[in-house]
Design a protein around this motif. Structure first.
Motif, mmCIF file in Angstrom:
data_model
loop_
_atom_site.group_PDB
_atom_site.id
_atom_site.type_symbol
_atom_site.label_atom_id
_atom_site.label_comp_id
_atom_site.label_asym_id
_atom_site.label_seq_id
_atom_site.Cartn_x
_atom_site.Cartn_y
_atom_site.Cartn_z
ATOM 1 N N PRO A 52 46.942 27.927 33.229
ATOM 2 C CA PRO A 52 47.238 27.287 34.514
ATOM 3 C C PRO A 52 47.374 28.324 35.630
ATOM 4 C CG PRO A 52 48.549 26.294 32.783
ATOM 5 C CD PRO A 52 47.868 27.487 32.164
ATOM 6 N N THR A 53 46.626 28.097 36.682
ATOM 7 C CA THR A 53 46.541 29.043 37.798
ATOM 8 C C THR A 53 46.666 28.269 39.104
ATOM 9 O OG1 THR A 53 45.041 30.401 36.458
ATOM 10 C CG2 THR A 53 45.117 30.883 38.805
ATOM 11 N N GLU A 54 47.192 28.907 40.123
ATOM 12 C CA GLU A 54 47.410 28.240 41.412
ATOM 13 C C GLU A 54 46.077 27.941 42.094
ATOM 14 O OE1 GLU A 54 50.300 29.986 44.012
ATOM 15 O OE2 GLU A 54 51.516 30.692 42.344
ATOM 16 N N THR A 55 45.510 26.803 41.792
ATOM 17 C CA THR A 55 44.261 26.343 42.392
ATOM 18 C C THR A 55 44.391 24.860 42.706
ATOM 19 O OG1 THR A 55 43.249 25.699 40.288
ATOM 20 C CG2 THR A 55 42.964 27.996 40.973
ATOM 21 N N ASP A 56 43.340 24.286 43.268
ATOM 22 C CA ASP A 56 43.348 22.852 43.549
ATOM 23 C C ASP A 56 43.567 22.035 42.274
ATOM 24 O OD1 ASP A 56 42.801 23.533 46.132
ATOM 25 O OD2 ASP A 56 40.681 22.992 46.083
ATOM 26 N N MET A 57 43.117 22.562 41.147
ATOM 27 C CA MET A 57 43.205 21.827 39.886
ATOM 28 C C MET A 57 44.647 21.647 39.428
ATOM 29 S SD MET A 57 41.024 22.562 36.391
ATOM 30 C CE MET A 57 39.460 22.538 37.261
ATOM 31 N N THR A 58 45.552 22.554 39.830
ATOM 32 C CA THR A 58 46.944 22.465 39.403
ATOM 33 C C THR A 58 47.867 21.965 40.502
ATOM 34 O OG1 THR A 58 47.312 24.799 39.974
ATOM 35 C CG2 THR A 58 46.678 24.303 37.697
ATOM 36 N N ALA A 59 47.311 21.581 41.639
ATOM 37 C CA ALA A 59 48.138 21.082 42.742
ATOM 38 C C ALA A 59 48.945 19.870 42.277
ATOM 39 C CB ALA A 59 47.251 20.698 43.919
ATOM 40 N N GLY A 60 50.225 19.903 42.541
ATOM 41 C CA GLY A 60 51.083 18.790 42.165
ATOM 42 C C GLY A 60 51.702 18.899 40.787
ATOM 43 N N ARG A 75 56.125 30.649 34.852
ATOM 44 C CA ARG A 75 55.333 30.592 36.077
ATOM 45 C C ARG A 75 53.894 30.352 35.692
ATOM 46 N NH1 ARG A 75 52.164 35.019 37.639
ATOM 47 N NH2 ARG A 75 52.442 36.945 36.457
ATOM 48 N N ILE A 76 53.065 30.034 36.685
ATOM 49 C CA ILE A 76 51.632 29.969 36.438
ATOM 50 C C ILE A 76 50.957 31.165 37.096
ATOM 51 C CG2 ILE A 76 51.707 27.453 36.233
ATOM 52 C CD1 ILE A 76 50.389 27.232 38.957
ATOM 53 N N GLY A 77 49.711 31.349 36.791
ATOM 54 C CA GLY A 77 49.002 32.526 37.268
ATOM 55 C C GLY A 77 48.585 32.423 38.723
ATOM 56 N N HIS A 78 48.215 33.559 39.277
ATOM 57 C CA HIS A 78 47.672 33.619 40.637
ATOM 58 C C HIS A 78 46.200 34.010 40.547
ATOM 59 C CE1 HIS A 78 46.958 34.950 44.775
ATOM 60 N NE2 HIS A 78 47.935 34.119 45.088
ATOM 61 N N PRO A 79 45.359 33.440 41.389
ATOM 62 C CA PRO A 79 43.934 33.791 41.333
ATOM 63 C C PRO A 79 43.663 35.286 41.390
ATOM 64 C CG PRO A 79 44.231 31.864 42.717
ATOM 65 C CD PRO A 79 45.613 32.348 42.359
ATOM 66 N N SER A 80 44.492 36.026 42.113
ATOM 67 C CA SER A 80 44.273 37.469 42.217
ATOM 68 C C SER A 80 44.435 38.168 40.870
ATOM 69 C CB SER A 80 45.226 38.090 43.247
ATOM 70 O OG SER A 80 46.577 37.959 42.817
ATOM 71 N N GLU A 81 45.254 37.593 39.977
ATOM 72 C CA GLU A 81 45.427 38.186 38.653
ATOM 73 C C GLU A 81 44.173 37.997 37.805
ATOM 74 O OE1 GLU A 81 50.136 37.863 37.777
ATOM 75 O OE2 GLU A 81 49.121 35.942 38.076
ATOM 76 N N ILE A 82 43.542 36.847 37.944
ATOM 77 C CA ILE A 82 42.271 36.620 37.252
ATOM 78 C C ILE A 82 41.201 37.541 37.834
ATOM 79 C CG2 ILE A 82 40.663 34.890 36.431
ATOM 80 C CD1 ILE A 82 43.683 34.403 35.767
ATOM 81 N N ALA A 83 41.219 37.689 39.154
ATOM 82 C CA ALA A 83 40.246 38.564 39.816
ATOM 83 C C ALA A 83 40.408 40.012 39.365
ATOM 84 C CB ALA A 83 40.383 38.457 41.329
ATOM 85 N N GLY A 84 41.645 40.407 39.080
ATOM 86 C CA GLY A 84 41.868 41.764 38.583
ATOM 87 C C GLY A 84 41.200 41.998 37.240
ATOM 88 N N LEU A 85 41.221 40.986 36.379
ATOM 89 C CA LEU A 85 40.542 41.102 35.089
ATOM 90 C C LEU A 85 39.027 41.118 35.279
ATOM 91 C CD1 LEU A 85 40.617 41.298 32.051
ATOM 92 C CD2 LEU A 85 41.028 38.824 31.943
ATOM 93 N N ILE A 86 38.535 40.337 36.217
ATOM 94 C CA ILE A 86 37.107 40.381 36.544
ATOM 95 C C ILE A 86 36.724 41.792 36.988
ATOM 96 C CG2 ILE A 86 35.332 39.559 38.150
ATOM 97 C CD1 ILE A 86 36.850 36.866 38.198
#
Length: 245
Positions: A189-197, A210-221
């Protein structure tokens, strides 16, 4: 003699206008890549992202393309390479979720998820391969639901993300002779539109609360397309704060 500055590398991100995709575009630009990215409908967000990257002196190109449309996928690759040349990194992030239990999933939703989440991923890679430099990197964005869902109504979504995890193994073998690596990231679960609400509920289910932040996924990329990951290929790497432990 003055050392000649290396030419910028080029990245193409499928599904790059929002969430994890937008974070990937921003991070790749920070890493010095010229970045082309596709978007389906978020024109304003895509334009703003491309403008922000360009303002920092990095090449950017937003391309409207539906990842369920093979013609649009090929056109996107053509536009990206016409602008920036051959590709050094491809990130396939486009994906959709249409939840429903097995007795309630419509044929339309089934086909749409298969078309975008599986066929679209394969076709995006396939269209990119002739334009990849040797030693290039391919990264797909799957999901930790390939391992465990915890929730009813995700059977088709789990099917598609499990398929992607398997797909990268075969594609990695196909491209190994060119030094091209192919890897899959499985975010939780990451802070995106898919997890809103549902952020609070998902955070409570996670060991890290907590849930993840997109920047953390981007760091792995960024790691997987960088010099330190040349020996990593065919892998599915889960980044979910222990959600699937």
């Amino acid at each position: 003699m003055q050392k000649q500055k290396a030419s910028p590398k080029t990245a193409l991100v499928f599904g790059g206008s929002r969430g994890i995709g937008a974070a990937a575009v921003e991070r790749l630009a920070q890493e010095g890549f010229n970045v082309a990215f596709t978007f389906a409908s978020s024109t304003n967000k895509a334009t703003a992202l491309a403008d922000a990257i360009a303002a920092n002196g990095v090449g950017s190109l937003a391309i409207q393309a539906d990842s369920a449309d093979p013609t649009a996928i090929r056109r996107a690759v053509g536009e990206a390479t016409a602008r920036f040349g051959n590709l050094d990194a491809v990130v396939v992030n486009a994906g959709i979720l249409r939840p429903g239990t097995v007795d309630a999933v419509s044929l339309e939703d089934l086909d749409q998820m298969l078309n975008v989440n599986v066929r679209g991923v394969f076709l995006s890679i396939q269209a990119s391969v002739p334009h990849l430099n040797d030693g290039a990197r391919i990264v797909t964005i799957g999901s930790n639901v390939a391992l465990h869902t915890r929730t009813p109504g995700f059977s088709v979504y789990q099917l598609t993300k499990t398929a992607v995890a398997g797909m990268v193994k075969g594609v990695a073998l196909d491209l190994a002779s060119r030094g091209i690596t192919v890897n899959n990231i499985q975010p939780g679960p990451t802070e995106t539109d898919m997890t809103a609400g549902s952020k609070e509920v998902l955070a409570e289910m996670n060991p890290l609360k907590r849930i993840g932040h997109p920047s953390e996924i981007a760091g792995l990329i960024a790691y997987l397309v960088g010099a330190d990951a040349r020996y990593v290929t065919g892998a599915s790497i889960t980044i979910d704060g222990g959600f699937t432990l």
